[in-house]
Design a protein around this motif. Structure first.
Motif, PDB file in Angstrom:
ATOM      1  N   MET A  83       0.796  -1.087   0.111  1.00 56.45           N
ATOM      2  CA  MET A  83      -0.090  -0.199   0.112  1.00 56.45           C
ATOM      3  C   MET A  83       0.919   1.153   0.081  1.00 56.45           C
ATOM      4  O   MET A  83       1.783   1.175   0.826  1.00 56.45           O
ATOM      5  N   PHE A  84       0.585   1.972  -0.961  1.00 56.75           N
ATOM      6  CA  PHE A  84       1.385   3.355  -1.014  1.00 56.75           C
ATOM      7  C   PHE A  84       0.530   4.453  -1.300  1.00 56.75           C
ATOM      8  O   PHE A  84      -0.327   4.522  -2.360  1.00 56.75           O
ATOM      9  N   GLY A  85       0.899   5.632  -0.608  1.00 54.76           N
ATOM     10  CA  GLY A  85       0.257   6.728  -0.908  1.00 54.76           C
ATOM     11  C   GLY A  85       0.465   7.831   0.207  1.00 54.76           C
ATOM     12  O   GLY A  85       1.189   7.945   1.222  1.00 54.76           O
ATOM     13  N   ARG A  86      -0.059   9.122  -0.094  1.00 53.04           N
ATOM     14  CA  ARG A  86       0.322  10.403   0.555  1.00 53.04           C
ATOM     15  C   ARG A  86      -0.520  10.248   1.970  1.00 53.04           C
ATOM     16  O   ARG A  86      -1.518   9.952   1.977  1.00 53.04           O
ATOM     17  N   GLY A  87       0.147  10.910   2.809  1.00 48.75           N
ATOM     18  CA  GLY A  87      -0.616  11.418   3.929  1.00 48.75           C
ATOM     19  C   GLY A  87      -1.599  12.246   3.812  1.00 48.75           C
ATOM     20  O   GLY A  87      -1.990  12.783   2.669  1.00 48.75           O
ATOM     21  N   SER A 118      13.845   9.360   5.320  1.00 48.01           N
ATOM     22  CA  SER A 118      12.917   8.241   5.501  1.00 48.01           C
ATOM     23  C   SER A 118      12.984   7.667   6.773  1.00 48.01           C
ATOM     24  O   SER A 118      14.115   8.012   7.602  1.00 48.01           O
ATOM     25  N   GLY A 119      12.274   6.938   7.167  1.00 48.34           N
ATOM     26  CA  GLY A 119      12.034   6.525   8.468  1.00 48.34           C
ATOM     27  C   GLY A 119      10.975   5.388   8.932  1.00 48.34           C
ATOM     28  O   GLY A 119       9.976   5.828   8.067  1.00 48.34           O
ATOM     29  N   ILE A 120      11.026   4.608   9.521  1.00 40.90           N
ATOM     30  CA  ILE A 120       9.677   3.500   9.879  1.00 40.90           C
ATOM     31  C   ILE A 120       9.025   3.954  11.252  1.00 40.90           C
ATOM     32  O   ILE A 120       9.805   4.083  12.213  1.00 40.90           O
ATOM     33  N   LEU A 121       7.771   4.114  11.331  1.00 42.18           N
ATOM     34  CA  LEU A 121       7.011   4.268  12.260  1.00 42.18           C
ATOM     35  C   LEU A 121       7.172   3.317  13.429  1.00 42.18           C
ATOM     36  O   LEU A 121       7.194   2.308  13.222  1.00 42.18           O
ATOM     37  N   SER A 122       7.535   3.741  14.679  1.00 46.31           N
ATOM     38  CA  SER A 122       7.671   2.979  15.755  1.00 46.31           C
ATOM     39  C   SER A 122       6.218   2.853  16.666  1.00 46.31           C
ATOM     40  O   SER A 122       6.190   2.407  17.502  1.00 46.31           O
ATOM     41  N   PHE A 123       5.236   3.884  16.165  1.00 51.36           N
ATOM     42  CA  PHE A 123       4.172   3.815  16.658  1.00 51.36           C
ATOM     43  C   PHE A 123       3.008   4.347  15.685  1.00 51.36           C
ATOM     44  O   PHE A 123       3.318   4.580  14.626  1.00 51.36           O
ATOM     45  N   ASP A 124       1.733   3.832  15.741  1.00 53.12           N
ATOM     46  CA  ASP A 124       0.653   4.382  14.967  1.00 53.12           C
ATOM     47  C   ASP A 124       0.790   5.879  14.770  1.00 53.12           C
ATOM     48  O   ASP A 124       0.667   6.534  15.940  1.00 53.12           O
ATOM     49  N   ALA A 125       0.504   6.482  13.579  1.00 54.28           N
ATOM     50  CA  ALA A 125       0.401   7.958  13.467  1.00 54.28           C
ATOM     51  C   ALA A 125      -0.167   8.519  12.424  1.00 54.28           C
ATOM     52  O   ALA A 125      -0.308   7.759  11.212  1.00 54.28           O
ATOM     53  N   CYS A 126      -0.539   9.532  12.409  1.00 54.72           N
ATOM     54  CA  CYS A 126      -1.213  10.375  11.244  1.00 54.72           C
ATOM     55  C   CYS A 126      -0.004  11.337  10.582  1.00 54.72           C
ATOM     56  O   CYS A 126       0.875  11.653  11.380  1.00 54.72           O
ATOM     57  N   PHE A 127       0.025  11.683   9.238  1.00 50.99           N
ATOM     58  CA  PHE A 127       1.098  12.504   8.800  1.00 50.99           C
ATOM     59  C   PHE A 127       0.559  13.329   7.540  1.00 50.99           C
ATOM     60  O   PHE A 127      -0.707  12.824   7.107  1.00 50.99           O
ATOM     61  N   PRO A 128       0.775  14.502   7.318  1.00 50.56           N
ATOM     62  CA  PRO A 128       0.288  15.260   6.073  1.00 50.56           C
ATOM     63  C   PRO A 128       0.601  14.918   5.118  1.00 50.56           C
ATOM     64  O   PRO A 128       1.524  13.890   4.751  1.00 50.56           O
ATOM     65  N   ASP A 129       0.246  15.315   3.844  1.00 54.08           N
ATOM     66  CA  ASP A 129       0.511  15.062   2.532  1.00 54.08           C
ATOM     67  C   ASP A 129       1.908  15.426   2.168  1.00 54.08           C
ATOM     68  O   ASP A 129       2.246  15.205   0.725  1.00 54.08           O
ATOM     69  N   SER A 130       2.848  15.542   2.916  1.00 50.56           N
ATOM     70  CA  SER A 130       4.344  16.198   2.424  1.00 50.56           C
ATOM     71  C   SER A 130       5.093  15.222   2.949  1.00 50.56           C
ATOM     72  O   SER A 130       6.193  14.899   2.658  1.00 50.56           O
ATOM     73  N   VAL A 131       4.309  13.928   3.522  1.00 51.55           N
ATOM     74  CA  VAL A 131       4.902  12.754   3.642  1.00 51.55           C
ATOM     75  C   VAL A 131       4.040  11.573   3.109  1.00 51.55           C
ATOM     76  O   VAL A 131       2.732  11.594   2.946  1.00 51.55           O
TER      77      VAL A 131
END
Length: 695
Positions: free
Chosen positions: A390-394, A461-474
């Protein structure tokens, strides 16, 4: 002065950080202490020179050439920073000058005419008249003759953090030149202006000027009263000239040493880059013995090629490049193929689409192998992010994005590009927390999601260590279920970052679009080999971390050796602590820590590189890792000694603390500044009324 020890350890201390700039400072310190050139008993002592200056000033005042100058008090014992040779004496700047005056604010003109020197013109490299502005003819007609600059005048910046204290000697043949109110003119009488400049640019004055300066606003200011009362060690006139000549000679040698070091470092950088390039070039990689010999060459010379953090950074990049080209671990024909893996992922997506968990647009065609930028090992395949999961913008629809209504009482983590940029591969920080309103206009991605920035910081780049939201710049990537994690893909993004940056337009805030990331070709190994690659890269990156720690420790040891050697040569307990942000011409200021003054300086021990060498070569026998020696304890810890004298809740004067420890004014100033800046001690009152207590 123990110069022999300085020469004995010179080769080692010359490799210390900022070694040359600290040697310059050391030379200057020797000069103003009377330890740089020999005293000549035939020289007229400074006391006689001072009498001659006083007589000349009296005659000039009587003739009306100079204005009557107010007497200043004699130098007090607590103002004396160090002992002087018998032919020297402590005096004040007022006593050896005929004129000390700040310039005045002019009326500027856009038409060509006389120039006004501002603090921007006074640079350590000299006087830059290209930054001067014109003054109106009416304004300059109001200046008396004493305000026009004369050859030999010293121009001393008197305001501004970072600019205050810069000083140059005026040597131009220029008529009708004046200074504005931010520059003080110091006009010496019967003494060497260049010697006075050396003293004022030394750490004894320049290193402390921001702390000692005052001001009615936030801007630090060197007042006229502070300037005329500035203390100064005065040598005989003949010795002043010898000191200036010797300093010029030694500074020229430092220039040559600095140039030689820069040339050597440039050669080292080119060799390191060329060696790593030979290892990482696709056309060379895989040519059997040639490739292995290139690796052996670099690892054999690793102690010489990796001497700075940027060298280790290049080594990390080479390791990653080898990893994604299939050259870091051996292939195993029993691993299967990446093409089979892609078919499984494709079938998985078809099932998800039929169950309406995926959109049909998410189903990508498989990538044609022939389009790859380099040849892949047998069993590998080219793929793109949308094919692999699954690949997409925040998402962050609400404007403004920092609206408090989105965050008040929030519990859902929200990250931004900065959190990704500083993650070093694993995102452990967050910017804020969304509440339910914030979450409704965004989307939450699970822990394990690979985050890639496409704005501000490109391709971090980095891998989330927790569930999180992020904007469309990520952009987020959740790998297909056949993958345990996204670490191989995170390592790949690091190798592709430079190429992705080229797609970013040259605007104020760089950015790339999602289509660019969707088109990136990813070299995909079989699943089992991918696991081996990640394990190997993890191990090598850990060893690179240790190598960086070793380099830092080695540099620290060299710095301590340099400091101990210079202290021993100078015969003092510790070197002055200077502000790192302030720099002088050929006398760059660096922060120096208090350290022990051993009877014989301790040489830094070599650090570990063998483990890294063995791990990369694989077939070599891994050598035991030598331990880096810990720095010795700092017996010259003046701030610590002051704290030991103080009791919580009690206030102390400077005299109580400094006299109890036998500290000079200089040692006291350096130590108390460090204690105040670290907030371990609080000062109440000013000047002689100052009191100090433990915070």
């Amino acid at each position: 002065m123990n110069a022999a020890r300085l020469l004995e350890y010179f080769d080692r201390i010359a490799e210390a950080p900022d070694a040359v700039s600290r040697l310059r400072k050391f030379i200057l310190d020797l000069a103003v202490r009377g330890k740089l050139v020999e005293q000549d008993p035939n020289d007229e002592p400074a006391s006689e020179l001072l009498k001659a200056i006083q007589g000349k000033k009296a005659r000039l005042e009587k003739q009306g050439v100079i204005k009557s100058i107010k007497k200043v008090p004699l130098v007090e014992d607590d103002e004396v920073e160090f002992s002087l040779p018998s032919s020297w004496l402590w005096t004040r700047l007022n006593d050896i000058t005929q004129y000390i005056q700040r310039g005045k604010s002019p009326k500027y003109s856009n038409e060509e005419g006389p120039l006004v020197i501002s603090q921007k013109c006074v640079q350590w490299t000299g006087l830059n008249l290209g930054l001067a502005r014109y003054i109106t003819k009416e304004s300059i007609s109001e200046y008396d003759e004493s305000r026009f600059l004369r050859q030999g005048d010293l121009l001393w910046n008197s305001t501004g953090t970072g600019t205050i204290g810069r000083i140059v000697k005026f040597t131009l043949d220029y008529d009708r030149l004046v200074c504005d109110s931010h520059v003080t003119i110091v006009r010496c009488l019967l003494v060497s202006p260049e010697y006075v400049r050396l003293w004022l640019m030394s750490d004894h004055v320049y290193g402390n000027i921001e702390e000692l300066a005052s001001g009615s606003t936030n801007q630090v200011e060197l007042t006229a009263q502070m300037a005329i009362n500035q203390v100064l060690p005065l040598p005989p006139l003949a010795e002043q000239h010898r000191i200036v000549a010797k300093v010029d000679e030694l500074m020229a040698l430092c220039d040559r040493l600095e140039a030689s070091q820069a040339k050597r470092e440039s050669r080292r950088d080119r060799l390191a880059s060329a060696s790593l390039k030979r290892i990482g070039q696709p056309e060379d990689v895989g040519n059997g013995e040639d490739f292995r010999e290139n690796v052996r060459f670099h690892l054999r010379h690793l102690p010489r090629l990796a001497t700075r953090p940027e060298h280790v950074k290049e080594l990390r990049q080479t390791i990653l490049n080898l990893a994604v080209r299939g050259k870091l671990v051996p292939q195993d024909p029993n691993d299967g193929s990446a093409s089979e893996l892609l078919k499984k992922i494709h079938l998985e997506k078809v099932k998800l689409i039929s169950s309406r968990k995926f959109l049909k647009s998410d189903l990508e065609d498989t990538t044609d192998e022939k389009n790859g930028p380099f040849q892949l090992p047998i069993g590998w395949a080219w793929a793109r992010f949308p094919e692999l999961g699954m690949f997409g913008r925040g998402k962050s629809k609400h404007r403004p994005r920092n609206d408090a209504v989105l965050f008040d009482g929030g519990t859902h983590y929200f990250i931004q590009t900065g959190d990704v940029a500083r993650s070093n591969g694993v995102i452990k920080t967050y910017t804020n927390k969304y509440n339910e309103i914030g979450l409704a206009q965004s989307a939450k991605w699970p822990a394990g999601t690979l985050c890639i920035t496409i704005a501000a910081n490109i391709a971090d780049s980095g891998i989330l260590s927790f569930d999180a939201c992020f904007p469309d710049s990520v952009v987020g990537f959740i790998p297909a279920r056949v993958y345990d994690n996204a670490r191989y893909f995170e390592y790949f993004v690091r190798t592709a970052k430079a190429d992705l940056l080229e797609f970013a337009p040259a605007t104020a805030q760089k950015n790339i679009n999602l289509n660019i990331l969707c088109s990136v070709l990813i070299p995909l190994p079989p699943l089992a080999e991918q696991h081996r690659i990640v394990a190997k890269v993890d191990k090598l990156m850990n060893l690179c971390d240790k190598l960086e720690v070793h380099l830092a420790a080695n540099q620290t040891n060299k710095s301590k050796l340099l400091e101990a050697t210079l202290c021993d040569a100078l015969g003092v307990t510790c070197l002055p602590v200077s502000r790192p942000s302030r720099s002088a011409p050929s006398l760059k200021r660096v922060a120096v820590t208090h350290s022990e003054q051993p009877s014989k300086p301790i040489a830094p021990r070599p650090g570990p590189v063998e483990t890294l060498t063995a791990a990369v070569q694989g077939s070599l026998i891994e050598q035991p890792t030598p331990q880096v020696g810990k720095p010795r304890a700092a017996n010259g810890d003046v701030p610590g000694a002051i704290l030991a004298q103080m009791q919580p809740g009690q206030e102390y004067s400077r005299a109580q603390l400094a006299e109890a420890l036998g500290l000079s004014v200089y040692e006291w100033n350096m130590a108390i500044r460090e204690l105040k800046e670290s907030r371990r001690v609080v000062q109440t009152g000013e000047r002689r009324g100052a009191r100090y207590r433990i915070n």
